[in-house]
Write an enzyme that holds these catalytic residues in place. Sequence first.
Site, mmCIF file in Angstrom:
data_model
loop_
_atom_site.group_PDB
_atom_site.id
_atom_site.type_symbol
_atom_site.label_atom_id
_atom_site.label_comp_id
_atom_site.label_asym_id
_atom_site.label_seq_id
_atom_site.Cartn_x
_atom_site.Cartn_y
_atom_site.Cartn_z
ATOM 1 N N ASP A 146 -1.746 -11.743 -10.442
ATOM 2 C CA ASP A 146 -1.529 -11.938 -9.002
ATOM 3 C C ASP A 146 -2.328 -10.864 -8.249
ATOM 4 O O ASP A 146 -2.179 -9.678 -8.516
ATOM 5 C CB ASP A 146 -0.026 -11.815 -8.698
ATOM 6 C CG ASP A 146 0.316 -12.213 -7.281
ATOM 7 O OD1 ASP A 146 1.162 -13.096 -7.104
ATOM 8 O OD2 ASP A 146 -0.262 -11.621 -6.338
ATOM 9 N N ASP B 114 -3.760 -17.050 -4.985
ATOM 10 C CA ASP B 114 -4.094 -15.760 -5.611
ATOM 11 C C ASP B 114 -3.358 -15.501 -6.928
ATOM 12 O O ASP B 114 -3.255 -14.346 -7.350
ATOM 13 C CB ASP B 114 -3.836 -14.610 -4.624
ATOM 14 C CG ASP B 114 -2.391 -14.167 -4.573
ATOM 15 O OD1 ASP B 114 -1.492 -15.017 -4.785
ATOM 16 O OD2 ASP B 114 -2.148 -12.972 -4.342
ATOM 17 N N GLU B 115 -2.831 -16.534 -7.562
ATOM 18 C CA GLU B 115 -2.147 -16.255 -8.834
ATOM 19 C C GLU B 115 -2.368 -17.353 -9.862
ATOM 20 O O GLU B 115 -2.550 -18.522 -9.516
ATOM 21 C CB GLU B 115 -0.646 -16.009 -8.622
ATOM 22 C CG GLU B 115 0.045 -17.172 -8.012
ATOM 23 C CD GLU B 115 1.560 -16.966 -7.876
ATOM 24 O OE1 GLU B 115 2.210 -16.539 -8.840
ATOM 25 O OE2 GLU B 115 2.048 -17.286 -6.789
HETATM 26 P P1 TTP Z 1 1.394 -13.100 -2.334
HETATM 27 O O1 TTP Z 1 0.737 -12.957 -3.673
HETATM 28 O O2 TTP Z 1 2.839 -13.418 -2.284
HETATM 29 O O3 TTP Z 1 1.217 -11.755 -1.510
HETATM 30 P P2 TTP Z 1 -0.002 -10.744 -1.447
HETATM 31 O O4 TTP Z 1 -1.081 -11.090 -2.419
HETATM 32 O O5 TTP Z 1 -0.453 -10.619 -0.031
HETATM 33 O O6 TTP Z 1 0.677 -9.368 -1.822
HETATM 34 P P3 TTP Z 1 1.201 -8.886 -3.252
HETATM 35 O O7 TTP Z 1 0.401 -7.650 -3.555
HETATM 36 O O8 TTP Z 1 2.643 -8.597 -3.056
HETATM 37 O O9 TTP Z 1 0.941 -9.990 -4.218
HETATM 38 O O10 TTP Z 1 0.637 -14.193 -1.491
HETATM 39 C C1 TTP Z 1 -0.763 -14.406 -1.581
HETATM 40 C C2 TTP Z 1 -1.336 -14.721 -0.214
HETATM 41 O O11 TTP Z 1 -0.696 -15.862 0.320
HETATM 42 C C3 TTP Z 1 -1.145 -13.617 0.793
HETATM 43 O O12 TTP Z 1 -2.189 -12.635 0.733
HETATM 44 C C4 TTP Z 1 -1.113 -14.364 2.091
HETATM 45 C C5 TTP Z 1 -0.549 -15.721 1.737
HETATM 46 N N1 TTP Z 1 0.879 -15.796 2.153
HETATM 47 C C6 TTP Z 1 1.176 -16.310 3.417
HETATM 48 O O13 TTP Z 1 0.269 -16.718 4.164
HETATM 49 N N2 TTP Z 1 2.488 -16.345 3.808
HETATM 50 C C7 TTP Z 1 3.514 -15.892 3.017
HETATM 51 O O14 TTP Z 1 4.696 -15.935 3.421
HETATM 52 C C8 TTP Z 1 3.188 -15.373 1.712
HETATM 53 C C9 TTP Z 1 4.277 -14.851 0.821
HETATM 54 C C10 TTP Z 1 1.860 -15.338 1.344
HETATM 55 MG MG MG Z 2 -0.611 -11.548 -4.413
#
Ligand code: TTP
Ligand code: MG
Length: 356
Positions: free
Chosen positions: A10, A108-109
């Site tokens: 991720d 992103d995962e």
């Molecule tokens: P995530 O992987 O949940 O968050 P992240 O990559 O920003 O942070 P982390 O380091 O905790 O993994 O989500 C991936 C992307 O999806 C995030 O960059 C933006 C988008 N997203 C939204 O637009 N709204 C949301 O509520 C979430 C959770 C994510």
């Molecule tokens: Mg992320």
Amino acid sequence: MPERIIMHIDLDAFFAAVEVRENPELKGKPVVIGADPMQGRGRGVVSTCSYEARKFGIHSAMPISRAYKLCPTAVFLPVNMELYQQASIEIMNILRRFADKMEQVSIDEAYLDISNKVKDYPEAEQLAKLIKKAILSEQRLTCSIGIGPNKTIAKIASDFKKPDGLTIVKPDEVKYFLSNLPVRKLPGIGPKTEAELKKLGINTIGELASFPMQKLFDIFGKYGIFTHMLANGIDESEVEQNYGIKSMNRQLTFAEDTGDIDLLNKVMGHLAEELHAELVASNLMLKTVGIRVRYEDFETHTAEKSFKFAVNDVALIKKTSKELLKQFMGHKRIRLIGVRIANLEKGKQATISQYS
Ligand code: TTP
Ligand code: MG
């Protein structure tokens, strides 16, 4: 089933990290991606933010007005989805080099089944380090990786130490690893189930794991059994090879709450067109159309409809979302509307005969 080794990757603060990469002046600053804060009067939400911004208490899905109050000096940027989509495609292509079985689950995962690539956990750790190095050198982004005997453990492990983390949970460590984590860390447990479990005196995954399964079944039905198994570290679901993301969504928060069905339909039409363009660009077809409605009091509902066959017809996305909206009209005004397409499948490849 032979023992598997699963990896979950991720990206860290993904949208924000891509923006920082594109503009190094932002490095080290609180960066918030989402709706325009309009000096605190903005009505949308935060998509994500940099880890520097998280220190102020800002997080995904928080109203942008609240984020502004918490840190008015943060750099607020609008969502540039095309930029993140491009980075995502390139990252997923890197990951594909390292595994014969990969399942992308969001922008992103992804899960990798590396059972055939490595013989044990120390080798898996080396592979994870190689992947991190490749993403850093080729994309200038960091990610967090979890490794475990199944998808659930790998996913919880990747979240365990963020950013730039690497957490390995070997089969004999699973029970201990899960035992003190809050139940919310289990995929699928949201605030509602968390509250119900709390009433039963269950706060940690360990407590859930040792709770009588029959009682969970009586209260939650089949879902109770499923969750009990997850809490015990049992998850046999396969890494399902796919060709990109499984769902896409677009949403809009209105400047003023509205009950105007024509306006709502028009906005949903635009969202549907945007989604359709992305669908076609990714050469995908959909089987499910869904909507999300948030009322003026923040009560939020979703509804969806699935088709037997995969389609990529924009008119059908529009028609279905309009039909789904009807049930939510009437008693309260609407603050946010979203359209989602899911169960995406690889579309028909263009054939030479089409052009001849
Ligand atoms: P995530 O992987 O949940 O968050 P992240 O990559 O920003 O942070 P982390 O380091 O905790 O993994 O989500 C991936 C992307 O999806 C995030 O960059 C933006 C988008 N997203 C939204 O637009 N709204 C949301 O509520 C979430 C959770 C994510
Ligand atoms: Mg992320």
